[in-house]
Design an enzyme around this catalytic site. Structure first.
Site, PDB file in Angstrom:
ATOM      1  CG  PHE A 140     -39.967  18.086  62.490  1.00 41.84           C
ATOM      2  CD1 PHE A 140     -39.090  19.167  62.491  1.00 41.84           C
ATOM      3  CD2 PHE A 140     -39.780  17.068  63.423  1.00 41.84           C
ATOM      4  CE1 PHE A 140     -38.036  19.222  63.405  1.00 41.84           C
ATOM      5  CE2 PHE A 140     -38.745  17.126  64.333  1.00 41.84           C
ATOM      6  CZ  PHE A 140     -37.865  18.195  64.322  1.00 41.84           C
ATOM      7  CB  ILE A 141     -37.822  14.200  60.432  1.00 44.64           C
ATOM      8  CG1 ILE A 141     -38.002  14.312  61.956  1.00 44.64           C
ATOM      9  CG2 ILE A 141     -36.489  13.508  60.114  1.00 44.64           C
ATOM     10  CD1 ILE A 141     -38.062  12.972  62.698  1.00 44.64           C
TER      11      ILE A 141
ATOM     12  CG  ASP B  53     -46.013  15.197  52.884  1.00 47.96           C
ATOM     13  OD1 ASP B  53     -47.190  15.364  53.269  1.00 47.96           O
ATOM     14  OD2 ASP B  53     -45.043  15.172  53.663  1.00 47.96           O
TER      15      ASP B  53
ATOM     16  CB  ALA C 137     -39.173   6.974  60.078  1.00 43.69           C
TER      17      ALA C 137
ATOM     18  CE1 TYR D 275     -46.321   7.101  64.895  1.00 41.71           C
ATOM     19  CE2 TYR D 275     -45.394   6.794  67.073  1.00 41.71           C
ATOM     20  CZ  TYR D 275     -45.285   7.269  65.791  1.00 41.71           C
ATOM     21  OH  TYR D 275     -44.130   7.915  65.395  1.00 41.71           O
TER      22      TYR D 275
ATOM     23  CE  LYS E 118     -44.129   5.230  62.530  1.00 39.87           C
ATOM     24  NZ  LYS E 118     -43.349   5.721  61.376  1.00 39.87           N
TER      25      LYS E 118
HETATM   26  P1  NAD Z   1     -44.496  15.041  60.445  1.00 39.43           P
HETATM   27  O1  NAD Z   1     -45.965  14.938  60.719  1.00 39.43           O
HETATM   28  O2  NAD Z   1     -43.925  16.403  60.407  1.00 39.43           O
HETATM   29  O3  NAD Z   1     -44.140  14.260  59.111  1.00 39.43           O
HETATM   30  C1  NAD Z   1     -44.923  13.227  58.569  1.00 39.43           C
HETATM   31  C2  NAD Z   1     -45.245  13.596  57.137  1.00 39.43           C
HETATM   32  O4  NAD Z   1     -45.952  12.511  56.529  1.00 39.43           O
HETATM   33  C3  NAD Z   1     -46.133  14.836  57.011  1.00 39.43           C
HETATM   34  O5  NAD Z   1     -45.565  15.743  56.094  1.00 39.43           O
HETATM   35  C4  NAD Z   1     -47.462  14.286  56.510  1.00 39.43           C
HETATM   36  O6  NAD Z   1     -48.185  15.216  55.726  1.00 39.43           O
HETATM   37  C5  NAD Z   1     -47.016  13.048  55.746  1.00 39.43           C
HETATM   38  N1  NAD Z   1     -48.047  12.013  55.630  1.00 39.43           N
HETATM   39  C6  NAD Z   1     -48.849  11.533  56.607  1.00 39.43           C
HETATM   40  N2  NAD Z   1     -49.669  10.584  56.121  1.00 39.43           N
HETATM   41  C7  NAD Z   1     -49.364  10.457  54.786  1.00 39.43           C
HETATM   42  C8  NAD Z   1     -49.876   9.643  53.741  1.00 39.43           C
HETATM   43  N3  NAD Z   1     -50.870   8.772  53.953  1.00 39.43           N
HETATM   44  N4  NAD Z   1     -49.324   9.772  52.505  1.00 39.43           N
HETATM   45  C9  NAD Z   1     -48.327  10.676  52.281  1.00 39.43           C
HETATM   46  N5  NAD Z   1     -47.825  11.477  53.234  1.00 39.43           N
HETATM   47  C10 NAD Z   1     -48.334  11.362  54.476  1.00 39.43           C
HETATM   48  O7  NAD Z   1     -43.749  14.153  61.555  1.00 39.43           O
HETATM   49  P2  NAD Z   1     -42.199  13.923  61.806  1.00 39.43           P
HETATM   50  O8  NAD Z   1     -41.978  14.203  63.234  1.00 39.43           O
HETATM   51  O9  NAD Z   1     -41.372  14.597  60.787  1.00 39.43           O
HETATM   52  O10 NAD Z   1     -42.108  12.357  61.630  1.00 39.43           O
HETATM   53  C11 NAD Z   1     -41.447  11.733  60.526  1.00 39.43           C
HETATM   54  C12 NAD Z   1     -41.336  10.240  60.793  1.00 39.43           C
HETATM   55  O11 NAD Z   1     -40.537  10.021  61.951  1.00 39.43           O
HETATM   56  C13 NAD Z   1     -42.658   9.534  61.053  1.00 39.43           C
HETATM   57  O12 NAD Z   1     -42.615   8.263  60.450  1.00 39.43           O
HETATM   58  C14 NAD Z   1     -42.701   9.397  62.568  1.00 39.43           C
HETATM   59  O13 NAD Z   1     -43.466   8.286  62.963  1.00 39.43           O
HETATM   60  C15 NAD Z   1     -41.233   9.203  62.882  1.00 39.43           C
HETATM   61  N6  NAD Z   1     -40.890   9.625  64.246  1.00 39.43           N
HETATM   62  C16 NAD Z   1     -40.723  10.926  64.570  1.00 39.43           C
HETATM   63  C17 NAD Z   1     -40.370  11.270  65.874  1.00 39.43           C
HETATM   64  C18 NAD Z   1     -40.130  12.691  66.296  1.00 39.43           C
HETATM   65  O14 NAD Z   1     -39.683  12.884  67.419  1.00 39.43           O
HETATM   66  N7  NAD Z   1     -40.380  13.697  65.489  1.00 39.43           N
HETATM   67  C19 NAD Z   1     -40.214  10.281  66.849  1.00 39.43           C
HETATM   68  C20 NAD Z   1     -40.415   8.963  66.482  1.00 39.43           C
HETATM   69  C21 NAD Z   1     -40.718   8.636  65.174  1.00 39.43           C
END
Ligand code: NAD
Length: 311
Positions: free
Chosen positions: A11-12, A31, A117, A149, A153
């Site tokens: 997503f992000i 990814d 992140a 988690y 982190k």
């Molecule tokens: P997301 O699940 O959409 O993105 C995470 C991506 O990482 C996915 O595309 C997934 O396929 C990939 N991934 C997971 N494990 C992997 C691995 N072992 N090797 C390679 N790729 C891998 O989630 P997001 O919301 O986009 O989160 C992005 C980052 O931001 C993460 O680190 C998350 O912890 C952090 N975060 C997000 C939020 C939020 O509100 N969305 C809040 C706090 C922290």
């Protein structure tokens, strides 16, 4: 600039790809597509600026090879989502801890600036008035699988910070607070897309807990441009910086707003946390970021309110 974005099909990460490519930069995405999807990058299909590599951040050799090619690393790959974490606590821990170690060690070795992140969850539930051995308000309580988690982190932040300080390689830690927007999936428990999906299919909107818990949702379009700004701001190096929205809403209030904005006929129903996530689950009552550091460092001001975000 050539940027490596781990989790760039998520997503992000996919919004960060759009942002960087629009600015004329090259992007390598690493990814494993576990929660991300190639469809999140379909708008960039055929672009010479994007290279997609399907692989795991636990693969040290692959990580090292890709980091060596990059001018900057944005490390967003992680095991995310409450369902995912509660069901696979050890795997989540391994990915989030060792994966980040791999990224940071390679970044330092090749002297490539890096952003990792992190999350508001490192703040835990600690509003404390006395610490007890069985108190799970700190993020590290090993008796609660969900906290793998937050614990990982928190340790990621330490790994990134210590390496950054010792090596002098620029390092930024971003703590995201409930970032929301297009391409976020409700599959792993994210509340806004889950409510919107339920509303659009006229199913009951299921609120977990009492619905009085409060959150502050930030738009991905407000948050993503800040990541490159932080990397360009030496004063931000070796700091953890909160990023999120400013409009606080109860989860019940969010459900009402989703019903109103989608014109849905969905009723709102309540289930307790045990039923939603398994026995012993607890949630934070309030999560509200102080984003004044980001404002001071890079002039961060969210421009989108909750209606814009849901709409
Ligand atoms: P997301 O699940 O959409 O993105 C995470 C991506 O990482 C996915 O595309 C997934 O396929 C990939 N991934 C997971 N494990 C992997 C691995 N072992 N090797 C390679 N790729 C891998 O989630 P997001 O919301 O986009 O989160 C992005 C980052 O931001 C993460 O680190 C998350 O912890 C952090 N975060 C997000 C939020 C939020 O509100 N969305 C809040 C706090 C922290």
């Amino acid at each position: 600039m050539k940027a490596l974005i781990t989790g760039g099909a998520g997503f992000i990460g996919s919004h960060l790809c759009d942002h960087l490519v629009a600015q004329g930069h090259e992007v390598i995405v690493l990814d494993d597509l576990s929660t991300g999807s190639l469809s999140n990058l379909s708008q960039l299909e055929g672009s010479a600026k994007l290279r997609f590599v399907q692989g795991d951040i636990l693969d040290r050799e692959l990580v090292d090879e890709l980091v060596a090619e990059a001018d900057t690393v944005f490390h967003l790959a992680a095991a995310v989502g409450v369902y995912n974490i509660v069901d696979n606590p050890l795997r989540s821990l391994r990915i989030n801890l060792h994966g980040t170690e791999n990224i940071v060690e390679s970044a330092v070795k090749h002297r490539v600036p890096y952003m990792i992140a992190s999350t508001s969850e490192v703040y835990g539930k600690n509003d404390a008035d006395g610490l007890k051995e069985n108190d799970d308000r700190i993020y590290g309580s090993p008796t609660k699988s969900r906290w793998s988690y937050a614990a990982a982190k928190g340790l990621d932040e330490l790994v990134a910070y210590v390496h950054g300080v010792e090596s002098g390689v620029p390092c930024v830690i971003t703590r995201f607070f409930n970032v929301v927007g297009p391409r976020q999936t409700g599959r792993y428990g994210m509340v806004v897309p889950r409510f919107v999906d339920q509303a659009l299919s006229d199913e009951p909107i299921t609120v977990y807990g009492t619905g009085t818990q409060r959150r502050c949702f930030g738009s991905v379009f407000d948050v993503v441009p800040q990541l490159t700004k932080l990397m360009d701001t030496p004063e931000a190096y070796n700091q953890a910086v909160n990023l999120g929205g400013r409009e606080e809403v109860s989860i019940k209030g969010l459900a009402d707003r989703v019903v109103e904005l989608t014109g849905s006929g969905s009723a709102i129903s309540y289930i307790d946390y045990d039923q939603a996530y398994g026995e012993g689950y607890e949630d934070m009552q309030r999560r509200y970021p102080d984003t004044s550091l980001a404002t001071r460092l890079i002039g961060f001001e969210p421009t989108r309110d909750l209606n814009d975000i849901i709409g």
